[in-house]
Design a protein around this motif. Structure first.
Motif, short mmCIF file in Angstrom:
data_model
loop_
_atom_site.label_atom_id
_atom_site.label_comp_id
_atom_site.label_asym_id
_atom_site.label_seq_id
_atom_site.Cartn_x
_atom_site.Cartn_y
_atom_site.Cartn_z
N UNK A 182 0.83 -1.20 0.00
CA UNK A 182 0.00 0.00 0.00
C UNK A 182 0.87 1.25 0.00
N UNK A 183 0.25 2.36 -0.31
CA UNK A 183 0.93 3.66 -0.27
C UNK A 183 0.19 4.58 0.70
N UNK A 184 0.87 5.59 1.15
CA UNK A 184 0.26 6.64 1.96
C UNK A 184 0.02 7.84 1.04
N UNK A 256 -4.45 11.95 5.71
CA UNK A 256 -3.72 11.02 4.87
C UNK A 256 -4.63 9.81 4.64
N UNK A 257 -4.27 9.00 3.65
CA UNK A 257 -5.09 7.83 3.32
C UNK A 257 -4.19 6.68 2.90
N UNK A 258 -4.40 5.52 3.47
CA UNK A 258 -3.70 4.30 3.07
C UNK A 258 -4.49 3.68 1.93
N UNK A 259 -3.85 3.47 0.77
CA UNK A 259 -4.56 3.00 -0.41
C UNK A 259 -3.60 2.27 -1.33
N UNK A 260 -4.11 1.54 -2.31
CA UNK A 260 -3.22 0.88 -3.27
C UNK A 260 -2.39 1.90 -4.04
N UNK A 261 -1.16 1.54 -4.33
CA UNK A 261 -0.28 2.47 -5.01
C UNK A 261 -0.76 2.85 -6.39
N UNK A 262 -1.54 1.98 -7.06
CA UNK A 262 -1.95 2.29 -8.43
C UNK A 262 -2.93 3.46 -8.49
N UNK A 263 -3.52 3.83 -7.35
CA UNK A 263 -4.42 4.99 -7.35
C UNK A 263 -3.67 6.24 -7.77
N UNK A 264 -2.43 6.37 -7.29
CA UNK A 264 -1.63 7.56 -7.61
C UNK A 264 -1.08 7.52 -9.03
N UNK A 265 -1.17 6.36 -9.70
CA UNK A 265 -0.66 6.25 -11.07
C UNK A 265 -1.69 6.66 -12.11
N UNK A 266 -2.91 6.91 -11.67
CA UNK A 266 -3.98 7.29 -12.59
C UNK A 266 -3.99 8.81 -12.73
N UNK A 267 -3.63 9.37 -13.88
CA UNK A 267 -3.56 10.82 -14.04
C UNK A 267 -4.88 11.52 -13.77
N UNK A 268 -5.99 10.83 -14.02
CA UNK A 268 -7.30 11.45 -13.83
C UNK A 268 -7.62 11.69 -12.37
#
Length: 322
Positions: A182-184, A256-268
């Motif tokens: 996960x990512x922060x 802050x939010x703990x979430x999957x890292x791919x969320x931050x990879x979505x430019x939208x």
């Protein structure tokens, strides 16, 4: 609820007493106009075929075939039966064997359970593909639903994409979709962007918790609770299943939010958002699975849609690796 069926009590009594296999024999007799050739096609003896013809004559109260100078000739009654009989047997064949699925003209509906953050990554490409190859198909997504395995078994859901659970029964088809730490997630100018990330530092800030279905059924380590030592008791939390709401709060607050890292990879969705390494990244992963119940195993629609999901997920995996 099943609709469109016919109650047995409303069917003609004569039909209930009839051997429908006789209709296959009649159709072959209409094609061959010969007892011997019909017997060969049915792999029975000629006397047995003659006996079958006698039963057909009783069923329809008509000779059906008479002898002429050039062999057997169908009666007007038999001729009138030919077209509807061929249509009926064709429909029965499709009912028993099934037909090749044709997505372009299909008008059914598929229900898919998935979180909004998975949907934001998966659905744009999937919906575009469906619009091109199955424009009349309806896709319904649900982002907040508990007891997903039970809902799949009951037919309330067709498919689910969720954090992998600890156990799936033998009645479920499950495909693991991969895993990652996960990512922060925080706003781009958040104080946490400077320095090492520890749970003690995170304890100084309020947290957004994304809704997770069936949290009590997850594999160990999927959702670890942060170390609460030193957590400020005045810092609260906010839970939501709406990703866009959560991201907007992140952009404008110190949450802050703990979430999957791919969320931050979505430019939208990632504008103004920073993805930081989680303190437990070396010990915990978030693994996802695509699931369906085997009640749909013989459904051409569900088999086809299952492949569409897998293909789209593979495209996303390939893009992420580039």
């Amino acid at each position: 609820m099943i609709t469109g069926y016919i109650r047995v009590s409303t069917l003609p009594r004569k039909l209930l007493k009839s051997d429908l296999n006789l209709l296959i024999s009649l159709n072959i007799m209409l094609e061959e106009c010969s007892v011997s050739r019909a017997a060969q096609r049915l792999n029975i003896t000629q006397p047995a075929m003659s006996k079958t013809l006698g039963r057909l004559r009783d069923m329809f109260d008509d000779p059906l075939f008479t002898r002429g100078s050039h062999g057997m000739r169908p009666t007007p009654r038999a001729q009138a039966l030919a077209a509807p009989l061929a249509q009926l047997l064709g429909d029965l064949g499709q009912l028993v064997v099934g037909t090749e699925f044709e997505p372009y003209g299909h008008t059914g509906e598929v229900t898919l359970a998935l979180s909004e953050y998975v949907g934001a990554t998966l659905l744009p490409g999937l919906v575009q593909e469906l619009h091109e190859v199955a424009p009349r198909l309806s896709l319904r997504t649900i982002t907040r639903v508990e007891n997903q395995l039970e809902q799949l078994a009951d037919g309330n859901l067709d498919f689910a994409i969720h954090l992998e659970q600890n156990h799936y029964g033998e009645d479920y088809d499950v495909v693991s979709l991969g895993a990652g730490p996960p990512a922060i997630l925080v706003r781009a100018d958040h104080p946490l962007c400077h320095g090492d990330i520890t749970w003690d530092r995170l304890a100084l800030y309020p947290v957004i918790q994304l809704y997770v279905a069936d949290a009590g059924q997850l594999r160990p380590g999927q959702l670890s609770e942060p170390n609460r030592r030193g957590r400020n008791p005045l810092q609260g939390s906010f839970e939501t299943s709406h990703l866009l709401t959560a991201l907007e709060i992140l952009r404008n607050t110190d949450y802050y939010m703990r979430a999957p890292g791919f969320v931050a990879q979505n430019p939208a969705t990632s504008a103004g958002i920073a993805a930081l390494s989680s303190p437990e990244a070396d010990r915990h992963i978030m693994s996802y699975a695509l699931v369906r119940h085997r009640r749909t195993a013989n459904s051409p629609l569900h088999d086809w849609f299952w492949q569409q999901l897998l293909q789209q997920l593979e495209r996303l995996r390939t893009q992420a690796a580039q």
